[in-house]
Design a protein around this motif. Structure first.
Motif, mmCIF file in Angstrom:
data_model
loop_
_atom_site.group_PDB
_atom_site.id
_atom_site.type_symbol
_atom_site.label_atom_id
_atom_site.label_comp_id
_atom_site.label_asym_id
_atom_site.label_seq_id
_atom_site.Cartn_x
_atom_site.Cartn_y
_atom_site.Cartn_z
ATOM 1 N N LEU A 174 48.607 44.021 14.472
ATOM 2 C CA LEU A 174 49.897 43.874 13.808
ATOM 3 C C LEU A 174 50.787 45.083 14.083
ATOM 4 C CD1 LEU A 174 48.649 42.741 10.258
ATOM 5 C CD2 LEU A 174 49.030 41.319 12.292
ATOM 6 N N LEU A 175 52.078 44.853 14.001
ATOM 7 C CA LEU A 175 53.061 45.928 14.104
ATOM 8 C C LEU A 175 53.876 45.929 12.809
ATOM 9 C CD1 LEU A 175 54.566 48.105 15.740
ATOM 10 C CD2 LEU A 175 55.989 46.275 16.703
ATOM 11 N N ARG A 176 54.066 47.105 12.232
ATOM 12 C CA ARG A 176 54.828 47.234 10.991
ATOM 13 C C ARG A 176 55.875 48.322 11.155
ATOM 14 N NH1 ARG A 176 50.771 48.041 7.106
ATOM 15 N NH2 ARG A 176 50.935 50.294 6.987
ATOM 16 N N MET A 177 57.083 48.041 10.724
ATOM 17 C CA MET A 177 58.152 49.034 10.769
ATOM 18 C C MET A 177 58.250 49.739 9.418
ATOM 19 S SD MET A 177 59.654 49.415 13.635
ATOM 20 C CE MET A 177 58.937 48.669 15.105
ATOM 21 N N GLU A 178 57.950 51.038 9.410
ATOM 22 C CA GLU A 178 58.028 51.803 8.173
ATOM 23 C C GLU A 178 59.449 52.379 8.051
ATOM 24 O OE1 GLU A 178 54.608 54.415 7.901
ATOM 25 O OE2 GLU A 178 53.351 52.684 7.400
ATOM 26 N N TRP A 192 51.782 41.893 19.968
ATOM 27 C CA TRP A 192 51.495 41.925 18.533
ATOM 28 C C TRP A 192 51.947 40.625 17.883
ATOM 29 C CZ3 TRP A 192 54.862 44.932 21.271
ATOM 30 C CH2 TRP A 192 56.226 44.677 21.086
ATOM 31 N N GLU A 193 51.403 40.389 16.685
ATOM 32 C CA GLU A 193 51.756 39.174 15.969
ATOM 33 C C GLU A 193 53.182 39.268 15.420
ATOM 34 O OE1 GLU A 193 48.985 37.958 12.981
ATOM 35 O OE2 GLU A 193 47.244 38.162 14.312
ATOM 36 N N LYS A 194 53.843 38.107 15.389
ATOM 37 C CA LYS A 194 55.170 38.014 14.814
ATOM 38 C C LYS A 194 55.098 37.129 13.562
ATOM 39 C CE LYS A 194 56.259 39.454 19.127
ATOM 40 N NZ LYS A 194 55.227 39.718 20.166
ATOM 41 N N PRO A 195 55.991 37.382 12.576
ATOM 42 C CA PRO A 195 57.042 38.403 12.593
ATOM 43 C C PRO A 195 56.498 39.778 12.237
ATOM 44 C CG PRO A 195 57.106 37.211 10.533
ATOM 45 C CD PRO A 195 56.042 36.536 11.369
ATOM 46 N N VAL A 196 57.282 40.781 12.569
ATOM 47 C CA VAL A 196 56.931 42.164 12.236
ATOM 48 C C VAL A 196 57.297 42.420 10.776
ATOM 49 C CG1 VAL A 196 57.532 44.583 12.673
ATOM 50 C CG2 VAL A 196 57.231 42.993 14.595
ATOM 51 N N ARG A 197 56.387 43.033 10.045
ATOM 52 C CA ARG A 197 56.687 43.390 8.649
ATOM 53 C C ARG A 197 57.577 44.633 8.642
ATOM 54 N NH1 ARG A 197 54.413 42.521 3.473
ATOM 55 N NH2 ARG A 197 54.695 44.255 2.010
ATOM 56 N N ARG A 198 58.677 44.547 7.902
ATOM 57 C CA ARG A 198 59.605 45.663 7.780
ATOM 58 C C ARG A 198 59.653 46.080 6.311
ATOM 59 N NH1 ARG A 198 64.655 44.713 8.805
ATOM 60 N NH2 ARG A 198 65.155 46.528 10.095
ATOM 61 N N GLN A 199 59.364 47.335 6.045
ATOM 62 C CA GLN A 199 59.285 47.800 4.662
ATOM 63 C C GLN A 199 60.591 47.590 3.894
ATOM 64 O OE1 GLN A 199 57.961 51.896 5.066
ATOM 65 N NE2 GLN A 199 55.829 51.297 4.790
ATOM 66 N N ALA A 243 64.556 56.633 -1.323
ATOM 67 C CA ALA A 243 63.429 55.894 -0.750
ATOM 68 C C ALA A 243 62.643 55.276 -1.901
ATOM 69 C CB ALA A 243 62.528 56.807 0.078
ATOM 70 N N PRO A 244 62.748 53.952 -2.107
ATOM 71 C CA PRO A 244 62.112 53.307 -3.264
ATOM 72 C C PRO A 244 60.595 53.390 -3.297
ATOM 73 C CG PRO A 244 62.984 51.680 -1.722
ATOM 74 C CD PRO A 244 63.514 53.012 -1.288
ATOM 75 N N ALA A 245 59.984 53.741 -2.183
ATOM 76 C CA ALA A 245 58.531 53.932 -2.161
ATOM 77 C C ALA A 245 58.208 55.039 -1.176
ATOM 78 C CB ALA A 245 57.811 52.648 -1.767
ATOM 79 N N SER A 246 57.341 55.957 -1.586
ATOM 80 C CA SER A 246 56.917 57.022 -0.683
ATOM 81 C C SER A 246 55.963 56.455 0.359
ATOM 82 C CB SER A 246 56.198 58.119 -1.473
ATOM 83 O OG SER A 246 54.936 57.637 -1.939
ATOM 84 N N TYR A 247 55.679 57.265 1.360
ATOM 85 C CA TYR A 247 54.707 56.853 2.375
ATOM 86 C C TYR A 247 53.378 56.485 1.731
ATOM 87 C CZ TYR A 247 51.095 57.180 5.917
ATOM 88 O OH TYR A 247 49.999 56.902 6.699
#
Length: 302
Positions: free
Chosen positions: A44-48, A74-81, A207-211
């Motif tokens: 998977l690919l995720r955009m942080e 990678w699998e689609k769709p990409v999860r974007r935070q 930033a509503p959520a930290s890393y």
């Protein structure tokens, strides 16, 4: 042939679109991709991109372009935070209800001044594994009504984890399975020591959520079974394990790999404008050449 169990393994590469990918990113991406392929698992690919002030669409597009050029799929769709802010907010409310969060009002400048004064007087200020000064703890006892009044008045604040209260709610034995190696050679079952990080930020106005919070929640939401990342995040795993325990999240297996260093010995960084993957491509280096460069650093691909 991969077993049915191995086919359920899920790997991910999760870059932040705030700059161009360099060799260190290529290493993590390739390792995750190849390990998933070797066991018949998923990649998977995720955009942080939770930080809107630093994330840029042009960098996100460049990430897709560089990874595709490296031959990764990678699998689609990409999860974007940025598309899951409400999801993180729900977790924050759960933690508030547990009584393990409090609003911290001190600015970075105020904390820095306090640390400098303390150290100038001969004191030793506690620091986290990355060397940053821990946040003062007196606001843990701040009157709730007073804190809410300041927030209502628009005073800047960040929601911090009361590490002592949080640790008291977690199991006495908190650890993780390390298939790779930590900076000091740690491997196997590693004891998690989140208290070394002090009262970490879990949410702030920009930033509503930290890393720490986002990565724990995202890995659980995506069913990630194997977290493969650089040794610079090894000690942060302790905080992630604590949050997983508090929120009842599954625990992936971890594998931390060595870092790619520059000629001066420091780890590569976007902020230092280290040579990006695109620059190697423009110089005529092939995807196989990138793997050869990384192999020259001693990294082995499977």
């Amino acid at each position: 042939m991969p077993s049915a169990l191995s086919k359920n393994r899920v790997f991910r590469f999760a870059p932040s679109p705030n700059g161009l990918l360099h060799l260190g990113h290529a290493l993590s991406a390739i390792l995750n991709h190849d390990l998933a392929a070797a066991c018949g698992g998923r990649f998977l690919l995720r955009m942080e991109d939770i930080d809107p002030a630093r994330s840029r669409p042009e960098f996100e597009a460049a990430i897709y372009r560089d990874l595709a050029w490296l031959g990764l799929d990678w699998e689609k769709p990409v999860r974007r935070q940025s598309e899951h802010v409400a999801f993180y907010g729900e977790a924050l409310e759960r933690l508030k209800a547990m009584g393990v969060l409090y609003p911290g009002f001190l600015s970075r400048g105020e904390v820095k001044a306090r640390v400098l004064a303390h150290e100038a007087a001969g004191g030793v200020w506690p620091r986290d594994p990355d060397g940053a000064a821990l946040y003062p703890t007196e606001e843990r006892a701040l009157d709730r009504d007073q804190a809410l009044a300041w927030i209502a008045a628009g005073r800047q604040h960040a929601w911090r984890l009361d590490i002592d209260k949080a640790r008291a709610l977690a199991p006495t034995v908190l650890d993780w399975k390390e298939a790779g190696e930590g900076p000091e050679g740690q491997t196997g079952i590693v004891a998690a020591k989140p208290e070394r990080w002090g009262d970490v930020i879990l949410s702030r106005p920009d930033a509503p959520a930290s890393y720490h919070l986002a990565v724990a929640l995202d890995d659980a939401a995506q069913g990630v079974t194997d977290v493969v990342r650089g040794q610079d995040l090894f000690h942060a795993t302790a905080v992630h394990r604590l949050l997983q325990s508090l929120l009842g999240l599954p625990v992936p297996a971890y594998r931390h790999h060595g870092l790619v260093s520059g000629l001066d010995g420091r780890k590569l960084s976007k902020s230092n404008q280290d040579t990006g993957i695109a620059a190697y491509r423009e110089k005529g280096v092939s995807p196989a050449g990138i793997r050869a460069l990384l192999a020259g650093y001693g990294f082995v691909f499977h």
